[in-house]
Design an enzyme around this catalytic site. Structure first.
Site, mmCIF file in Angstrom:
data_model
loop_
_atom_site.group_PDB
_atom_site.id
_atom_site.type_symbol
_atom_site.label_atom_id
_atom_site.label_comp_id
_atom_site.label_asym_id
_atom_site.label_seq_id
_atom_site.Cartn_x
_atom_site.Cartn_y
_atom_site.Cartn_z
ATOM 1 N N THR A 173 33.642 43.863 38.737
ATOM 2 C CA THR A 173 34.597 43.707 39.832
ATOM 3 C C THR A 173 35.081 42.262 39.910
ATOM 4 O OG1 THR A 173 33.757 45.492 41.206
ATOM 5 C CG2 THR A 173 34.829 43.703 42.357
ATOM 6 N N LEU A 217 41.984 47.371 40.614
ATOM 7 C CA LEU A 217 42.208 45.975 41.005
ATOM 8 C C LEU A 217 43.514 45.406 40.465
ATOM 9 C CD1 LEU A 217 38.551 44.798 40.994
ATOM 10 C CD2 LEU A 217 40.139 44.613 42.911
ATOM 11 N N PHE A 273 36.620 49.521 33.980
ATOM 12 C CA PHE A 273 37.415 50.449 34.789
ATOM 13 C C PHE A 273 37.883 49.840 36.107
ATOM 14 C CE2 PHE A 273 35.871 52.499 38.677
ATOM 15 C CZ PHE A 273 34.602 51.966 38.809
ATOM 16 N N LYS A 274 37.258 48.739 36.525
ATOM 17 C CA LYS A 274 37.670 48.094 37.777
ATOM 18 C C LYS A 274 39.146 47.701 37.749
ATOM 19 C CE LYS A 274 33.369 47.826 39.462
ATOM 20 N NZ LYS A 274 32.496 48.362 38.404
ATOM 21 N N ASP A 275 39.689 47.473 36.546
ATOM 22 C CA ASP A 275 41.114 47.118 36.438
ATOM 23 C C ASP A 275 42.027 48.234 36.943
ATOM 24 O OD1 ASP A 275 40.778 44.584 35.190
ATOM 25 O OD2 ASP A 275 40.485 45.550 33.246
#
Ligand SMILES: *Cc1c(COP(=O)(O)O)cnc(C)c1O
Length: 495
Positions: free
Chosen positions: A146, A116, A111-113
């Site tokens: 991350t 980011l 989910f960091k995408d």
């Protein structure tokens, strides 16, 4: 309407949204928080007709008030495109009356995408707006996800460099391989002989060292952060909660105004805080269900009002949540303390000196919308197996922490409010844990054999992110002690 972002530790420090994104962290270790949260004045029936980019613009333009429409649309269109392998960007899928919000369709399948992929656009746009001509050096501590998402976002972005530190023995083999094979010319990756909290503390120390800042300034560099302490990550994360709600309205699952529950597998408290901020903007939420793994500091905190990190750090099958200091909780503490920077600073001082603090009864009362619980590793494995057996859907270990805690919540409360579970990673990222949960016999196979087995069982094609690293060369081999972090960064920058 425009407003400022203020430090949680010093009420005099206030900056614009773009400056907060550039800085990452406020002075004295404080975090930037919005002075006010604007109200979403567009009806859900309208939002339901928009695609992800449309909703992103509506949410982000209200929060990042000093960006022009043209600037924001440039950022949004650059970020949410065919890099994502699903045209919905964040599809909502239903299994057994529960809605899984799949946040793992980006480049690095976690989910960091979601944040980011847009942060580099926001940051370079912010640099231009503020006529900042220093090279931006992104310093990042990662518990696994991350790191690669930030590397993928910032790789070869002109005017930026990025250094990532991860706990050498605290990430999954696939997470590590994703990072150490990163090809971007402006990237640096190092494992540290410590855990995630050590990495995060080391990075925060570099940020708040005035002598180091001066030295960098003279050499034409400036630090910023891609961690979820950066408001440029939190704001994009508010978007998908609005998007999910709008999808539910659009499909007739709920009526506009109906409340939903949101379950979030939590580590640094960034993702769930974004859901909370979305509710302050007007998203109708009944309970925020905060799911922890064996590192259950947050569960204990919600129960007792005491935050206590003095305990053993446990390495679990959900490594991205192996955290004892949930940085973003500070933003909630500040808020429930009545936006009182002095009170918050005191508590954070206790945390850094004694490893714990206690909130007042009044503050504890304000935590009522939150429900906390935790799932141990056996329960996580059982949950993965159960959901697979029931309907062939395979979830990753982090999402399984959330699903398990949601079961506990229903059992305890009987609450049947429609519920969205944030599904934070593709099962392909944690293949070994996922496959052995389904059948322990899989443990004898190699990592990439397991990848092929997972494809057979799930019927979901192996993502590009995994295919890419099968044969990729290891390019980053640095391993250092936590005390050496500053010197390796200087070496990377050639100063
Ligand atoms: C980072 C991460 C989490 C925890 O999110 P926070 O915002 O740190 O609470 C959960 N699951 C996965 C897969 C992650 O990468």
């Amino acid at each position: 309407m425009s407003f400022m972002y203020r430090s949680t530790r010093n009420k005099e420090e206030a900056v614009t949204a773009s400056q907060a994104i550039l800085k990452g962290l406020a002075g004295e270790g404080g975090l930037f928080v919005p002075d006010e949260i604007p109200v979403m004045d567009i009806p859900f029936t309208e939002l339901a007709k928009m695609d992800y980019r449309g909703v992103a613009y509506e949410v982000m333009s209200r929060m990042l008030t000093d960006f022009t429409e043209e600037e924001l649309k440039y950022c949004i269109n650059g970020a949410y495109d065919s890099k994502f392998d699903d045209e919905k960007i964040a599809p909502l899928v239903k299994h057994h009356d529960t809605h899984f919000l799949e946040l793992f369709h980006g480049k690095t399948i976690a989910f960091k995408d979601m944040a980011l992929s847009i942060l580099p656009y926001l940051m370079t746009t912010a640099a231009k707006k503020n006529r900042m001509d220093h090279e931006i050096v992104i310093l990042t501590a990662t518990s696994g996800d991350t790191g690669k998402a930030a590397l993928a976002g910032f790789a070869d972005v002109p005017g930026t460099r990025i250094a990532v530190f991860y706990p050498k023995s605290g990430v999954s083999p696939i997470q590590e391989k994703q990072m150490v094979t990163e090809k971007g010319k402006n990237t640096f990756v190092a494992g540290i002989t410590g855990n995630f909290d050590d990495a995060q503390t080391g990075v925060k120390k570099m940020f708040s060292d005035p002598a180091l800042a001066k030295e960098l300034d003279e050499k034409g560099f400036r630090f910023s952060s891609a961690n979820s302490i950066n408001i440029g990550r939190l704001v994009p994360q508010m978007v998908y909660y609005y998007y999910a709600y709008a999808q539910l309205v659009g499909s007739g699952e709920i009526r506009p105004g109906d409340k939903i529950n949101i379950v979030v597998p939590t580590g640094n408290f960034g993702n769930i805080l974004a859901a909370y901020y979305a509710s302050l903007m007007g998203l109708p939420v009944n309970r925020f269900i905060c799911a922890s793994n064996d590192n259950k500091v947050l569960f204990d905190f919600f129960k007792t009002g005491v935050y206590d990190r003095n305990r053993e750090f446990i390495l679990t099958s959900s490594p991205s949540m192996d955290i004892l200091i949930s940085s973003n909780l500070e933003r909630l503490i500040y808020r429930i303390a009545g936006n009182d920077a002095d009170k918050n600073r005191e508590l954070m001082k206790e945390l850094s000196e004694q490893g714990k603090y206690t909130i007042t009864d009044e503050m504890k009362k304000a935590l009522e919308p939150f429900y906390g619980n935790y799932a141990d590793m056996d329960t996580v494995a059982e949950t993965i197996r159960k959901i697979y057996k029931e309907d062939g859907y395979i979830i990753d270990t982090h999402t399984a922490v959330a699903a398990a805690v949601y079961d506990m919540y229903k059992e305890e409360t009987g609450d049947m409010t429609p519920t969205v579970i944030a599904s934070t990673a593709s099962p392909y990222k944690f293949t070994r844990s996922v496959m052995t949960a389904i059948d322990p016999a899989y443990d004898s196979q190699e990592d990439f054999q397991l990848v092929d087995q997972l494809e057979k069982l799930s019927g979901v094609k192996v993502p590009r992110a995994i295919e890419e690293i099968r044969s990729a060369e290891v390019l980053h081999k640095t391993v250092c002690e936590k005390e050496e972090m500053e010197s390796v960064v200087k070496k990377f920058l050639g100063i």
